[in-house]
Design an enzyme around this catalytic site. Structure first.
Site, PDB file in Angstrom:
ATOM      1  N   ASP A  66      58.038  54.613  32.688  1.00 37.62           N
ATOM      2  CA  ASP A  66      57.088  53.776  31.949  1.00 37.62           C
ATOM      3  C   ASP A  66      55.728  53.841  32.656  1.00 37.62           C
ATOM      4  O   ASP A  66      55.639  53.775  33.877  1.00 37.62           O
ATOM      5  CB  ASP A  66      57.592  52.330  31.882  1.00 37.62           C
ATOM      6  N   HIS A 102      63.289  52.757  21.658  1.00 33.33           N
ATOM      7  CA  HIS A 102      63.363  53.111  23.084  1.00 33.33           C
ATOM      8  C   HIS A 102      64.185  52.081  23.827  1.00 33.33           C
ATOM      9  O   HIS A 102      64.170  50.900  23.512  1.00 33.33           O
ATOM     10  CB  HIS A 102      61.973  53.240  23.700  1.00 33.33           C
TER      11      HIS A 102
END
Ligand code: 5GP
Ligand code: ZN
Length: 114
Positions: free
Chosen positions: A30, A100
């Site tokens: 991320d 996700h």
């Protein structure tokens, strides 16, 4: 999907720090980590959110979950654990409309969410 951020990452138009890739799944760190370990797994198939899953996606999602387990162990979360999160639509806090799975670990995470 042309303008989808994660589809653009899949096409290589936006760089990402990849952890794993196969024919149907990509995992990458991320860009704004919320824990020492924070990565995402996405199906290569553009599915907007968990709410749009269909029965034909069942085996894909099973493989994605097992890959999340494997990568969480690889990233050092095997002993202490991790949190596996699907944010979904507005109330779920979803900001990127391509399904996700967040994997967060490396520190204690409180519950419930704010
Ligand atoms: P959501 O809020 O939709 O559940 O999570 C989307 C996640 O994607 C956020 O944690 C955000 O930091 C991450 N993200 C947004 N843009 C990018 C990007 O360009 N690259 C990467 N690697 N992550 C991103
Ligand atoms: Zn997409």
């Amino acid at each position: 999907m042309k303008d989808c951020l994660f589809c653009r990452i899949l096409r290589g138009e936006i760089p990402a720090r990849k952890i794993y890739e196969d024919g149907e799944i990509l995992a990458f760190h991320d860009v704004n980590p919320q824990a020492p370990v924070h990565f995402l797994l996405i199906p290569k198939k553009h599915i907007p959110s968990l709410m749009e899953l269909s029965a034909e996606d069942a085996s894909l999602m099973g493989r994605l979950l097992f890959k999340a387990q494997e990568l969480a162990i690889q990233e050092g979360c095997g002993e202490m654990g991790a949190r596996f999160v699907f944010n979904c639509r507005a109330h779920g806090g979803q900001t990127v409309d391509h399904l996700h799975l967040h994997v967060l670990g490396g520190r204690f995470l409180s519950w419930p969410p704010g």
